[in-house]
Design an enzyme around this catalytic site. Sequence first.
Site, short mmCIF file in Angstrom:
data_model
loop_
_atom_site.label_atom_id
_atom_site.label_comp_id
_atom_site.label_asym_id
_atom_site.label_seq_id
_atom_site.Cartn_x
_atom_site.Cartn_y
_atom_site.Cartn_z
N GLU A 166 0.80 -1.23 0.00
CA GLU A 166 0.00 0.00 0.00
C GLU A 166 0.83 1.28 0.00
OE1 GLU A 166 -3.18 -0.16 2.89
OE2 GLU A 166 -4.18 -1.76 1.77
N GLU A 374 -5.55 -8.59 -0.13
CA GLU A 374 -6.39 -8.14 0.99
C GLU A 374 -7.78 -7.85 0.46
OE1 GLU A 374 -5.07 -4.98 3.62
OE2 GLU A 374 -3.00 -5.68 3.45
O1 IFM Z 1 -4.93 -3.17 8.50
C1 IFM Z 1 -4.79 -2.70 7.20
C2 IFM Z 1 -3.55 -3.20 6.53
O2 IFM Z 1 -2.39 -2.95 7.26
C3 IFM Z 1 -3.39 -2.53 5.18
N1 IFM Z 1 -4.60 -2.65 4.41
C4 IFM Z 1 -5.84 -2.29 5.04
C5 IFM Z 1 -5.97 -3.07 6.33
C6 IFM Z 1 -7.33 -2.87 6.97
O3 IFM Z 1 -7.57 -1.55 7.34
#
Ligand code: IFM
Length: 475
Positions: A166, A374
Amino acid sequence: MEHLHLKPFPKDFLWGASSSAYQCEGAWDEDGKGPSVQDMAPVIPGTSDWKVTSDHYHRFKEDIALMAEMGFNEFRFSIAWPRIIPDGDGAVNPKGVEHYHEVIDECLKYGIQPVVTLYHFDLPYALQEKYGGWISRQCIDDFVRYCEVCFKEYGHKVKYFLTINEQNMMTMFNMGGYSSDKDRYQANHHMLVAMAKATSRCHELCPAWIAPAPNITCVYPLTSAPMDNLAAMDYDQLRNRLYLDTIVFGKYPEAFWVYLEQRGCAPEFAPGDAEALSNAHPDFIAFNYYGASTVKYVSQTEGEKAREVLKAPRNEANMKEFMTGMMTEPGLAVGVDNPLQDRTSYGMGIDPVGLRITLRQLWERYQLPLLITENGCGVPDTLNEDGTIHDDYRIDYLRVHIQACQEAITDGVRLMGYSPWSAFDLVSTHQGITKRYGMIYINRDEHDLKDLKRIRKDSFYWYQKCIQSNGEDLA
Ligand code: IFM
């Protein structure tokens, strides 16, 4: 388009889930680990700190056994740079190196492919102190050196590495706390070059595949007004393409580069940067998806006005305005709520069609295999007296997103796997452990660590069935 028949998931589809070191390991200062910027950041009032989290550092064997019981053939986790090199650029810590050998070996024992993120927000604090972190070009070399240690140690047993998690969220939300946009985009440029150099070194040092791991989503225009459509296209460059065109095609998206230049915040290229970007060739694209973005056009003047609030500290009273300020790019677009998108109780979008569109866009644009690293439903759960956790909302969320994956596969997308957030509960970046994502419950509260017992939620059994049937049984 509506498909009359859906293609099955590929036989070698990766089914698993994800985590990150600082959010689940705990043991923040054990066995020689140095502090990270996360460890040293002020704790958000009312939420947990990072000292124990899910205690995965001590309980990884139990956690991996539970993942194996669910049927995982993949587990995405991150290596903490300050565990491997405590001060970021000095001696390698043998105990840190050994720890991740043990985690990887434990996964492989059960036929679980480790998908290893090299950097998930936890810069060694010493580098922040020494030279301000990513704003210094020195951080590129230090990151690449750390990655080289990982490639040499683990690259012959790990098939999949991810460089930076990210990066786009770090830049868009100014997680480095830079005082100007010029600095923010310069630090971002250093990360892009670091990612490119690490990608090339991976290919030189080991047979593993390597990918970037940004948070990607399709962008909807709020209305059909032509300027809103243009805003959506421009926002796509800022939010997505800046991070993927650079690593896949080796160059910044053109219109966005002009936007940066005209505002005096285009980053400086040092000799060798352009070559580093064009020499790197990722093998696949990993991405996190939580819901689509919606935007409308905002003029330069209106946008600048909306950003004024960012000069004051964020507080309860200015929270909404502050968030709008963060979502505003003067002369380009402002992020807005989509009235047609469902939301979780924490306000996160639920948009499986957006996932299908995102998959389609990524595949059609880059023609590289895709891995969802994710996606998930973060909400509070209730542990009942009989030890059950009925998280049907999470099951519903996972079901519709897995269906969207199958639609996209039928569309022709090459999707390698689905690794939602998260295997077990962990401390969320801003909202503590009350915002739970896991399929395995960790018995603790924000401040009461209780017994940290692992408890299977209903979603555990549901996902187990889904995996056993290779995505056919989603009932
Ligand atoms: O917890 C975070 C993660 O570290 C990065 N992506 C989003 C997740 C949820 O908020």
